[in-house]
Every structure is written in structure tokens, then in C-alpha cells.
Design an enzyme around this catalytic site. Structure first.
Site, PDB file in Angstrom:
ATOM      1  CB  ILE A 137      16.108 -98.376  33.845  1.00 33.41           C
ATOM      2  CG1 ILE A 137      16.931 -97.101  33.635  1.00 33.41           C
ATOM      3  CG2 ILE A 137      14.695 -98.024  34.239  1.00 33.41           C
ATOM      4  CD1 ILE A 137      16.335 -96.182  32.584  1.00 33.41           C
ATOM      5  CG  ASP A 138      18.233-103.777  32.997  1.00 32.59           C
ATOM      6  OD1 ASP A 138      18.291-103.828  34.241  1.00 32.59           O
ATOM      7  OD2 ASP A 138      17.549-104.548  32.305  1.00 32.59           O
ATOM      8  CE  LYS A 139      27.466-100.208  30.439  1.00 31.23           C
ATOM      9  NZ  LYS A 139      28.741-100.957  30.513  1.00 31.23           N
TER      10      LYS A 139
ATOM     11  CB  THR B  75      17.003-100.221  29.724  1.00 31.25           C
ATOM     12  OG1 THR B  75      16.975-101.636  29.528  1.00 31.25           O
ATOM     13  CG2 THR B  75      15.591 -99.679  29.582  1.00 31.25           C
TER      14      THR B  75
ATOM     15  NE  ARG C  73      17.814-107.072  29.114  1.00 31.39           N
ATOM     16  CZ  ARG C  73      19.048-107.010  29.630  1.00 31.39           C
ATOM     17  NH1 ARG C  73      19.276-106.280  30.729  1.00 31.39           N
ATOM     18  NH2 ARG C  73      20.023-107.686  29.072  1.00 31.39           N
TER      19      ARG C  73
END
Length: 309
Positions: free
Chosen positions: A135-137, A139, A237
Site C-alpha cells: 500500500i502507498d507510503k 496510505t 487514487r
């Protein structure tokens, strides 16, 4: 030294752009180094990054052998939701990168895992031990980490076969009109900004499928649940922006003038369902919204108590 050979599928204004789109796993800076080092030939002649490429041109790159760098343990706090001999479920905090990249191998979730867990699978290599998905930094929320190779293979297949369910909650700009729906597009590198992902034509990207459901609306904002069916980079996103309702706090795909002072997007992986690799038991894990997320919802008069994880 390894060799990468390509017959260009189309014409490009620049050779480095061609390689960016067709040479997987290499950043723009890494591709620039290939040209600077004289490691790229087009139609048998030494190539420059700025020269054009025609459809059908023969491109040969001599790729240096990768240098394996191992991550090291670091005492970074972790919220471990569940752990057994096969896997662990982590509630990742916002601001923590999952694994190393761009030459930086410290301060990541992997470094924290090496400190807190005794065993991790080796399928992902020395820089990504245990990492099944990301998962994104900026998020927050749940992700599963494999502690042995058999578990890693099982969990990865579940994600590939869409039997591992991943749900997210996001606060979106504006009022979403429909109560729910499906977004199916193709996602690839943005043609105007290579750092970003974008909805592109089928020949330029990979299929991306997301279901969404509106949870609440208040104050000109929408709390929305997203269910992933594929796992493309920045998928939720990008799809939120595609809907015309980007995620609040998103400094890449969001609006320029943000109302709230945030350190990243209000996007949280709240629910994870999977089948245990050894026992076959179906398991469900949930994680409540972080306090900074709740604080924004309270200011906008959302009903915090009605949120289902």
C-alpha cells in the site's frame, strides 16, 4: 551483463521514453545512465536518449547485473494485528514506505518487520522479504506479510485469483452522486508526467477494476468504500480522480488547495479477508480509521459511530 532486445511497437519522439515504457523495473534516472554509459544501440548504432525511434526499430540494451543489497532490521514501531507461523497482518501507519526504492533501503516497513518478526519469506528477495502486496507510503491500514515461502505463494495466488478481499475507506472531494458502482479502466504511466499513473488506452496500461460504495455524505465531501479487484499502482487514487472526486489530502492526484492540513491522503485499508495458507480457515481482519482521519470527519459532521469496518 545482460541483454535486453526490443523491436519498437510504435514510434517515439525520444528513445529514453521508449525504454521507460518498455523496460520494466527501470526508473528514468536508471535509463539515463544506460544511455550515458553507451549501453543502448538502435539499429546497430550507439544511441542517444534524445533521438527518435520509429516503429520496427531494433533496440538492444546491455544491462549491468543487479547488485543485491539486503535490508537491515530497524526498531520502528509496528501495529501487529495478527501473527502466527505462516503470516502476520500489519496495520501500517501513514508515512511508512513498504519497501526500499530509489536507492534508499532504510526506514521502511521491511526494516521494521526484520526487527519485530523472527521469520520472513524469501520470495521477494533480500530487499522485499515477506512482502506479498503493497500500500502507498501515505496510505494507512492493513496488509499481509508472509513468514515462509509456502505461505507467500498461497497468499500471492489468493490476490491474483481475487479470493483475497481488500477494502478501503477514503474521504473524497465533493458529493458523489451515485450510491455505488464499478470502475473498469486501464492504468499505466502518465504520458505527461512519468512519476504519476493515469487512465490510459488498453495498449498503454493494464486493466484496473474497482468497486465503490458511498458510506456517508456531509459538508460537500463523501466517505466512500472501495473494493479492489486488481492491484495496480495508485489504483484507488487514480480511479477517484477519474470519478472527478479525488481523495482528500492527495498531493499527487488531488486538488491544489486543500482545506485540511494533512500529511497525506485520507485513504485507509480497513478490511482484509483471506484464507489461511495452512488450515484453510477463512479469516477477516479490520482496522479502525486513524485519529487524524476521524478528526477531519468530525469537523465535517460525519457520523463516526456509524462507520462499519
Amino acid at each position: 551483463m545482460r541483454t535486453f532486445e526490443l523491436i519498437s511497437p510504435q514510434s517515439y519522439s525520444r528513445a529514453d521514453v521508449c525504454l521507460c515504457e518498455n523496460l520494466q523495473g527501470y526508473t528514468r534516472s536508471a535509463i539515463k545512465k544506460l544511455f550515458d554509459g553507451g549501453l543502448v544501440d538502435i539499429n546497430g548504432k550507439r544511441a542517444k536518449a534524445s533521438q527518435g525511434v520509429s516503429e520496427g526499430d531494433s533496440i538492444i540494451c546491455n544491462l549491468p547485473d543487479p547488485v543485491e543489497i539486503a535490508a537491515r532490521p530497524e526498531d520502528i514501531p509496528l501495529d501487529i494485528v495478527y501473527e502466527d507461523d505462516d503470516f502476520a497482518v500489519i496495520n501500517k501507519q501513514q508515512g511508512l514506505t513498504v519497501h526500499a526504492g530509489n536507492g534508499n533501503i532504510d526506514g521502511t516497513l521491511v526494516n521494521a518487520l526484520l526487527f519485530h518478526l523472527k521469520n520472513l519469506s524469501g520470495v521477494g528477495g533480500a530487499l522485499r522479504p515477506g512482502i506479498v502486496h503493497r500500500i502507498d507510503k501515505n496510505t494507512s491500514g492493513l496488509l499481509v506479510v508472509a513468514k515462509n515461502d509456502a505461505a507467500h505463494v498461497s497468499l500471492a495466488k489468493q490476490i491474483e485469483n481475487k479470493t483475497c478481499s481488500r477494502q478501503y475507506l477514503a474521504l473524497l472531494e465533493g458529493t458523489v452522486k451515485d450510491d455505488g458502482g464499478n470502475i473498469t479502466t486501464y492504468i499505466g504511466r502518465s504520458p505527461t508526467d512519468r512519476v504519476k499513473m493515469a487512465v490510459v488506452s488498453p495498449d498503454k496500461g493494464k486493466i484496473a477494476i474497482t468497486d465503490y460504495r458511498v458510506e456517508q455524505r456531509s459538508g460537500g465531501y463523501t466517505l466512500c468504500r472501495f473494493i479492489l479487484h486488481t492491484g495496480r499502482t495508485h489504483q484507488i487514487r487514480v480511479h477517484a480522480r477519474y470519478m472527478g472526486h479525488p481523495v482528500v489530502g492527495d498531493d499527487v492526484y488531488g486538488i491544489k488547495k486543500q482545506k485540511f492540513r494533512l500529511n497525506g491522503q485520507l485513504l485507509h485499508a480497513c478490511r482484509l479477508e483471506l484464507t489461511h495458507p495452512s488450515t484453510g480457515e477463512r479469516m477477516t481482519f479490520t482496522a479502525p480509521l486513524p485519529e487524524y482521519f476521524k478528526d477531519v470527519l468530525k469537523k465535517l459532521s460525519f457520523d463516526i459511530g456509524a462507520i462499519v469496518y
